[in-house]
Design an enzyme around this catalytic site. Structure first.
Site, PDB file in Angstrom:
ATOM      1  N   GLY A 121       0.465  -5.402   0.864  1.00 56.42           N
ATOM      2  CA  GLY A 121      -0.624  -5.634  -0.095  1.00 56.42           C
ATOM      3  C   GLY A 121      -0.138  -6.244  -1.400  1.00 56.42           C
ATOM      4  N   ALA A 132       0.835  -1.195   0.000  1.00 53.85           N
ATOM      5  CA  ALA A 132       0.000   0.000   0.000  1.00 53.85           C
ATOM      6  C   ALA A 132       0.874   1.250   0.000  1.00 53.85           C
ATOM      7  CB  ALA A 132      -0.873  -0.013   1.244  1.00 53.85           C
ATOM      8  N   GLU A 150      -0.138  -9.716  -0.881  1.00 51.67           N
ATOM      9  CA  GLU A 150      -1.535 -10.188  -0.800  1.00 51.67           C
ATOM     10  C   GLU A 150      -2.182 -10.288  -2.186  1.00 51.67           C
ATOM     11  OE1 GLU A 150      -2.064  -7.220   2.299  1.00 51.67           O
ATOM     12  OE2 GLU A 150      -3.170  -8.731   3.435  1.00 51.67           O
ATOM     13  N   GLU A 179       3.343  -4.921   8.020  1.00 56.01           N
ATOM     14  CA  GLU A 179       2.239  -4.197   8.671  1.00 56.01           C
ATOM     15  C   GLU A 179       2.438  -4.025  10.174  1.00 56.01           C
ATOM     16  OE1 GLU A 179       1.874  -6.252   6.198  1.00 56.01           O
ATOM     17  OE2 GLU A 179       0.381  -5.456   4.802  1.00 56.01           O
TER      18      GLU A 179
HETATM   19  N1  COA Z   1       4.399   3.557  -0.042  1.00 54.04           N
HETATM   20  C1  COA Z   1       4.772   4.720  -0.610  1.00 54.04           C
HETATM   21  N2  COA Z   1       5.923   4.872  -1.292  1.00 54.04           N
HETATM   22  C2  COA Z   1       6.728   3.797  -1.390  1.00 54.04           C
HETATM   23  C3  COA Z   1       6.408   2.549  -0.814  1.00 54.04           C
HETATM   24  C4  COA Z   1       5.179   2.462  -0.108  1.00 54.04           C
HETATM   25  N3  COA Z   1       4.749   1.299   0.417  1.00 54.04           N
HETATM   26  N4  COA Z   1       7.402   1.675  -1.065  1.00 54.04           N
HETATM   27  C5  COA Z   1       8.307   2.346  -1.809  1.00 54.04           C
HETATM   28  N5  COA Z   1       7.911   3.624  -1.995  1.00 54.04           N
HETATM   29  C6  COA Z   1       8.601   4.688  -2.736  1.00 54.04           C
HETATM   30  C7  COA Z   1       9.762   5.242  -1.933  1.00 54.04           C
HETATM   31  O1  COA Z   1       9.303   6.255  -1.035  1.00 54.04           O
HETATM   32  C8  COA Z   1      10.631   5.792  -3.032  1.00 54.04           C
HETATM   33  O2  COA Z   1      10.075   7.036  -3.481  1.00 54.04           O
HETATM   34  P1  COA Z   1      11.024   8.353  -3.656  1.00 54.04           P
HETATM   35  O3  COA Z   1      11.986   7.960  -4.737  1.00 54.04           O
HETATM   36  O4  COA Z   1      10.069   9.406  -4.032  1.00 54.04           O
HETATM   37  O5  COA Z   1      11.681   8.539  -2.327  1.00 54.04           O
HETATM   38  C9  COA Z   1      10.435   4.799  -4.187  1.00 54.04           C
HETATM   39  O6  COA Z   1       9.217   4.115  -3.893  1.00 54.04           O
HETATM   40  C10 COA Z   1      11.557   3.791  -4.292  1.00 54.04           C
HETATM   41  O7  COA Z   1      11.688   3.145  -3.024  1.00 54.04           O
HETATM   42  P2  COA Z   1      13.089   2.974  -2.261  1.00 54.04           P
HETATM   43  O8  COA Z   1      12.801   2.864  -0.814  1.00 54.04           O
HETATM   44  O9  COA Z   1      14.029   4.055  -2.693  1.00 54.04           O
HETATM   45  O10 COA Z   1      13.577   1.582  -2.876  1.00 54.04           O
HETATM   46  P3  COA Z   1      14.501   0.511  -2.142  1.00 54.04           P
HETATM   47  O11 COA Z   1      14.783  -0.537  -3.170  1.00 54.04           O
HETATM   48  O12 COA Z   1      15.644   1.152  -1.478  1.00 54.04           O
HETATM   49  O13 COA Z   1      13.596  -0.140  -0.988  1.00 54.04           O
HETATM   50  C11 COA Z   1      11.619  -1.195  -0.111  1.00 54.04           C
HETATM   51  C12 COA Z   1      12.455  -0.852  -1.353  1.00 54.04           C
HETATM   52  C13 COA Z   1      10.365  -1.931  -0.621  1.00 54.04           C
HETATM   53  C14 COA Z   1      12.433  -2.091   0.804  1.00 54.04           C
HETATM   54  C15 COA Z   1      11.243   0.106   0.636  1.00 54.04           C
HETATM   55  O14 COA Z   1      10.796   1.062  -0.314  1.00 54.04           O
HETATM   56  C16 COA Z   1      10.178  -0.087   1.642  1.00 54.04           C
HETATM   57  O15 COA Z   1      10.414  -0.629   2.718  1.00 54.04           O
HETATM   58  N6  COA Z   1       8.922   0.341   1.327  1.00 54.04           N
HETATM   59  C17 COA Z   1       7.817   0.214   2.212  1.00 54.04           C
HETATM   60  C18 COA Z   1       7.170  -1.151   2.026  1.00 54.04           C
HETATM   61  C19 COA Z   1       6.005  -1.369   2.953  1.00 54.04           C
HETATM   62  O16 COA Z   1       6.070  -1.132   4.140  1.00 54.04           O
HETATM   63  N7  COA Z   1       4.910  -1.858   2.377  1.00 54.04           N
HETATM   64  C20 COA Z   1       3.748  -2.289   3.098  1.00 54.04           C
HETATM   65  C21 COA Z   1       2.830  -1.196   3.379  1.00 54.04           C
HETATM   66  S1  COA Z   1       1.467  -1.841   4.344  1.00 54.04           S
END
Ligand code: COA
Length: 257
Positions: free
Chosen positions: A108, A64, A111, A131
């Site tokens: 998600g 999400a 999921e 989550e």
């Molecule tokens: N919501 C909003 N934005 C997200 C996102 C999320 N769940 N996951 C990634 N992004 C965005 C980042 O903010 C970043 O945007 P920016 O370039 O404007 O800063 C872009 O996507 C790239 O992500 P980045 O973190 O730079 O890539 P990464 O390869 O270093 O790390 C993850 C990838 C998936 C490990 C990391 O982005 C992350 O932990 N995201 C959250 C995942 C999460 O918690 N999902 C479940 C939500 S319930």
């Protein structure tokens, strides 16, 4: 901008979550577009199998959108009709769906993969449900589908510890059906989809329905459901055609009737 690419390639529908700069995160727009595409997929009688994947090389779907989606969810909690039907909740897709997991399948995103019937992962795929680190719980079926797929104890561990599950471990525990090198993912997904699409479409839909609903029922009810579905199939043109083709030693031509 459209956040979903929806393409038809012969008998195969391809749904590509298409916001790679944001790792194909789930936004309200994506969910509404996915819902509309799923209805089209079900209604189009030329389509027999669907593949869901993510654009780019890094991510299937990072879950999400923490900035945009969560306020939307909060605003729809008491008015569920504002939330679109999704394959994860509220929409039973009659035809098969394969998830081609090409990288992060987080929250998600994982999921969405769980809500598909089959999962193929690239070697760089990872599954994770963060989550509990965000003060919520998985709400698109994670607490329900993951234990059904990998067992209660292992699912509890994954969800309670925010574990990162790599592709090989996902294969070992039955979270995915197959792992392939990154560059072969879509070929493998298409091969599986074509194989499914080469069989009698009503049989495929019958197997899905019988398993989807039947495995949630007491065994006796599930067996009744299985029998009811098969009874209808015995009178289809495709079944007659399959028998005829067998006797004439030729390939059957199914029509979905
Ligand atoms: N919501 C909003 N934005 C997200 C996102 C999320 N769940 N996951 C990634 N992004 C965005 C980042 O903010 C970043 O945007 P920016 O370039 O404007 O800063 C872009 O996507 C790239 O992500 P980045 O973190 O730079 O890539 P990464 O390869 O270093 O790390 C993850 C990838 C998936 C490990 C990391 O982005 C992350 O932990 N995201 C959250 C995942 C999460 O918690 N999902 C479940 C939500 S319930």
């Amino acid at each position: 901008m459209s956040e979903l690419l929806y393409e038809k390639k012969g008998k195969i529908a391809v749904f590509t979550m298409n916001n790679p700069d944001k790792l194909n995160v789930i936004t309200p727009t994506l969910l509404f577009e996915m819902r509309d595409a799923m209805y089209d997929y079900m209604e189009d009688t030329e389509l027999y199998c669907g593949i869901i994947t993510g654009a780019g090389e890094k991510s299937f779907c990072a879950g999400a959108d923490i900035k945009e989606y969560m306020p939307f969810v909060k605003s729809t909690l008491d008015t569920p009709w504002k939330f679109p039907d999704t394959i994860m909740r509220g929409l039973y897709v009659t035809k098969p769906l394969i998830a081609a997991v090409n990288g992060y399948a987080y929250g998600g995103g994982g999921e969405i993969a769980l809500a598909c019937d089959l999962r193929i992962a690239s070697e760089n795929a990872t599954f994770r449900w963060p989550e509990a680190s965000l003060g919520i719980i998985p709400r698109l079926g994670g607490t329900q589908r993951l234990p059904r797929l990998v067992g209660y104890g292992r699912a509890m561990e994954i969800l309670m510890t925010n574990e990162k599950v790599d592709a090989n471990e996902a294969l070992r525990i039955g979270l995915v059906n197959k792992v392939v090198p990154k560059e072969e993912l879509m070929t493998a997904a298409f091969e599986m989809a074509e194989r499914i699409a080469s069989l009698a479409p009503l049989s495929i839909q019958g197997i899905k329905k019988s398993m989807y609903y039947g495995t949630e029922m007491p065994l006796a009810d599930g067996l009744t459901l299985e029998n009811d579905i098969c009874k209808k199939l015995y009178s289809t043109e495709d079944h007659q055609e399959a028998r005829q083709a067998f006797m004439e030693k030729r390939k059957p031509e199914y029509k979905g009737r």
